[in-house]
Scaffold this active site. Structure first.
Site, PDB file in Angstrom:
ATOM      1  N   ASP A   1      -2.859  -0.248   6.254  1.00 52.31           N
ATOM      2  CA  ASP A   1      -3.693  -0.629   5.105  1.00 52.31           C
ATOM      3  C   ASP A   1      -3.167  -1.894   4.431  1.00 52.31           C
ATOM      4  O   ASP A   1      -3.956  -2.728   3.956  1.00 52.31           O
ATOM      5  CB  ASP A   1      -3.734   0.519   4.090  1.00 52.31           C
ATOM      6  CG  ASP A   1      -4.567   1.694   4.612  1.00 52.31           C
ATOM      7  OD1 ASP A   1      -5.013   1.644   5.767  1.00 52.31           O
ATOM      8  OD2 ASP A   1      -4.762   2.661   3.848  1.00 52.31           O
TER       9      ASP A   1
ATOM     10  N   ASP B   1       0.852  -1.184   0.000  1.00 44.23           N
ATOM     11  CA  ASP B   1       0.000   0.000   0.000  1.00 44.23           C
ATOM     12  C   ASP B   1       0.890   1.237   0.000  1.00 44.23           C
ATOM     13  O   ASP B   1       1.959   1.251   0.637  1.00 44.23           O
ATOM     14  CB  ASP B   1      -0.930   0.037   1.219  1.00 44.23           C
ATOM     15  CG  ASP B   1      -1.910   1.195   1.149  1.00 44.23           C
ATOM     16  OD1 ASP B   1      -2.904   1.075   0.396  1.00 44.23           O
ATOM     17  OD2 ASP B   1      -1.679   2.216   1.814  1.00 44.23           O
TER      18      ASP B   1
ATOM     19  N   GLU C   1       0.914   5.624   0.333  1.00 44.95           N
ATOM     20  CA  GLU C   1       0.263   6.909   0.570  1.00 44.95           C
ATOM     21  C   GLU C   1       0.994   7.922  -0.308  1.00 44.95           C
ATOM     22  O   GLU C   1       2.226   7.872  -0.445  1.00 44.95           O
ATOM     23  CB  GLU C   1       0.338   7.317   2.039  1.00 44.95           C
ATOM     24  CG  GLU C   1      -0.355   6.347   2.992  1.00 44.95           C
ATOM     25  CD  GLU C   1      -1.836   6.187   2.709  1.00 44.95           C
ATOM     26  OE1 GLU C   1      -2.455   7.139   2.173  1.00 44.95           O
ATOM     27  OE2 GLU C   1      -2.389   5.102   3.007  1.00 44.95           O
TER      28      GLU C   1
ATOM     29  N   HIS D   1      -5.659   4.658   6.538  1.00 41.26           N
ATOM     30  CA  HIS D   1      -5.003   5.548   5.579  1.00 41.26           C
ATOM     31  C   HIS D   1      -3.533   5.757   5.925  1.00 41.26           C
ATOM     32  O   HIS D   1      -2.956   6.789   5.566  1.00 41.26           O
ATOM     33  CB  HIS D   1      -5.731   6.897   5.470  1.00 41.26           C
ATOM     34  CG  HIS D   1      -7.080   6.786   4.831  1.00 41.26           C
ATOM     35  ND1 HIS D   1      -7.270   6.442   3.508  1.00 41.26           N
ATOM     36  CD2 HIS D   1      -8.324   6.973   5.353  1.00 41.26           C
ATOM     37  CE1 HIS D   1      -8.568   6.414   3.235  1.00 41.26           C
ATOM     38  NE2 HIS D   1      -9.233   6.733   4.347  1.00 41.26           N
TER      39      HIS D   1
END
Length: 593
Positions: free
Chosen positions: A177, A31, A33, A172
């Site tokens: 995540d 994942d 960000e 998040h």
């Protein structure tokens, strides 16, 4: 482990990762960000990755990343990541090598994978790292296929994590995540069992937009060999629906049940198919020939090419006092001269028109008598026919002026016909009658293509037996026995063994082929042309031949360059011949075109 050893092995003998069971596959669940936006305009702020196999966690990689740009306020509100947190973090170019090494040998899993993969590919491109060819599995796409709207209202990661009772809920933040996605992945893998999806390849294809029919019929590909040959899709009543060929039957048939197969006709065919029959062949040439013969024999409704070889036609110059051209479907040993084969009557008539432009052959269809005078037609009054019907020309003169040039072109030198047509093109071009010149050019192409093709075919089919061999990728020998242009036997000699025993066995068991009239007496023209293409490869060796494989010294082949130039000119959108050029025959002579 799901599947047999044959299923797990790819064509080169190595283990095919797609055939591994999901339980034995190593996943890196990732994942990212980011600062938002598109991959080429945004930066990565955090990476979280968890490596798992068979439900066991093997490793974790998590780090903040300094994107080298300001973070939009809404991203800070969403993720809680501030610029102060990122200031001491390493830039992406310092993190990429470790991440790529972490991905090595694993399958990349992400929720909405195209988004994360897009950022990683952009980062690799910017900093000079080649993107590893990893397989990618998207849990969002899997969920859309495996879960119904009654089970989950949407396919967001938070919704799925709650549905599968994930130990970690998404926040998040990249690592949280990623851990939540791990639990979602495991939950989806359990659900996939009910869809008979057990291997990595099955899961990747299941996530794509395959139709329910493809998914329901994919079992038809089970148990097929990883070998060259022919495959036949059959209906419930055993009717052949479609015939194809491949160097790897199993892999090719499996592709019909994937998202890459988008042809409407094939989707319809798969819906009607009840089983797939495989015919293993010694090598790819035998597979191609068997495919042609099966299509010709059964005319499967979903094959578009090579279905009706009996529909080819020939131009026949009759054997009579004043010969004439006619279009026929069968060859006969009747002393007539034949040119072809043509794929359609229209093409044959186009070549015949070229002959009429070049030599004064009569165009009437009735048989003329050397004793009885018949009234002449309009062509004689226009000077386009020597009027043999009124005995204004003797059979000998008629033969020399009209019949012999055509006969010679079929087995020897077509230059008289070519020169005459080229002269007409020149005259019409000089008079700026470009459209008429283009018509003559199309007739020249049809006539010259047929003579080149016929002489190539005749050179091979006149040989009673020819044996040839070529090395294959495993250092064995592919062997063929050709009799009168027909593939009579095919075999493959194993590597590190002398090929002579295999060759002798192939000859001893080869099909008996009898000669016949015409350039393709024993096989279709398409089959003989496939054999010719194989024989003309630079790595093919002629082993034995019962006769000379030769073409006429001044045959049609020397006009190949001229033919290519004419075909290229006719393929342009502007079919005029304003841009006349000088073309050269293969023996160095110049002709204007």
């Amino acid at each position: 482990m799901q599947g047999t050893l044959d299923t797990l092995l790819s064509a080169d003998g190595s283990v095919d990762p797609a055939a591994l069971s999901l339980q034995d596959t190593t996943f890196v669940v990732l994942d990212l960000e980011t600062t938002g936006g598109a991959p080429d305009g945004g930066g990565i702020t955090e990476i979280g990755a968890v490596k798992v196999r068979a439900g066991e966690e093997l490793g974790v990689l998590g780090t903040l990343v300094n994107p080298g740009e300001r973070i939009p306020p809404f991203i800070t509100v969403l993720t809680g990541i501030t610029e102060a947190m990122l200031a001491p973090a390493p830039p992406i170019e310092a993190v990429l090598p470790s991440l790529l090494e972490f991905l090595r040998g694993a399958v990349l899993v992400a929720h909405n994978a195209p988004y994360d993969v897009g950022f990683l590919k952009a980062a690799c491109a910017r900093h000079g790292h080649p993107w590893p060819q990893v397989r990618v599995l998207d849990t969002a796409a899997l969920a859309r296929r495996a879960l119904t709207r009654d089970e989950v209202p949407n396919r967001k990661l938070g919704t799925l994590a709650q549905f599968f009772h994930a130990a970690v809920q998404p926040t998040h933040r990249a690592l949280d995540d990623a851990r939540a996605t791990v639990d979602v992945l495991h939950g989806l893998i359990e659900r996939l069992g009910s869809f008979k999806v057990h291997t990595l390849g099955d899961a990747i294809e299941f996530a794509k937009a395959v139709t329910p029919t493809q998914r329901r019929k994919r079992h038809l590909a089970d148990g097929l060999p990883h070998a060259p040959g022919v495959y036949v899709f059959r209906a419930a009543d055993e009717r052949p629906l479609y015939v194809g060929t491949s160097v790897d039957i199993a892999t090719r048939v499996r592709s019909y049940f994937t998202a890459s197969e988008k042809r409407a006709r094939m989707s319809e065919m798969i819906g009607a198919a009840a089983r797939v029959e495989a015919v293993e062949c010694a090598h790819s040439l035998e597979a191609e020939v068997r495919e042609l013969r099966l299509i010709a024999a059964h005319a499967p409704p979903y094959n578009r090419r090579s279905k009706y070889p009996e529909r080819v036609v020939w131009l026949k110059l009759t054997a009579e006092a004043f010969p004439r051209l006619s279009v026929v479907r069968q060859l006969a040993d009747d002393g007539a001269a034949y040119l072809g084969p043509f794929s359609s009557r229209r093409t044959a008539e186009l070549a015949a028109a070229g002959v009429y432009d070049a030599v004064p052959l009569r165009q009437c269809t009735h048989k003329l008598s050397t004793r009885t005078i018949t009234p002449a037609c309009a062509l004689a009054e226009l000077g386009r026919c020597p009027a043999p019907c009124e005995h204004k020309i003797t059979p000998e003169e008629y033969g020399a002026r009209a019949a012999i040039p055509f006969r010679t072109a079929t087995y020897g030198d077509p230059e008289p016909l070519v020169e005459a047509l080229m002269a007409r093109i020149d005259v019409l071009s000089e008079r700026r009658r470009y459209e008429e010149a283009a018509v003559i050019r199309s007739r020249l192409v049809a006539l010259l293509r047929a003579t080149v093709r016929m002489q190539r075919l005749g050179a091979l089919t006149s040989i009673a037996e020819l044996v040839a061999a070529r090395r294959n990728d495993s250092y064995g020998w592919e062997i063929i026995v050709v009799r009168h242009g027909r593939l009579a036997a095919a075999a493959t000699s194993p590597p590190k063994l002398h090929p002579r025993p295999t060759l002798d066995m192939a000859r001893a068991t080869a099909e008996t082929v009898l000669p016949g009239p015409g350039p393709v007496p024993s096989a279709s023209a398409e089959e003989t042309e496939r054999i010719l293409a194989w024989l003309e490869r630079p790595d093919t060796r002629l082993v034995e031949t019962s006769g000379d494989w030769v073409s006429p010294a001044r045959g049609a082949a020397r006009f190949t360059r001229l033919l290519n130039r004419a075909e290229a000119g006719g393929s342009r959108r502007d079919s005029s011949v304003r841009s006349s050029v000088t073309a050269r025959t293969d023996d160095g002579r110049s002709l204007r075109l």
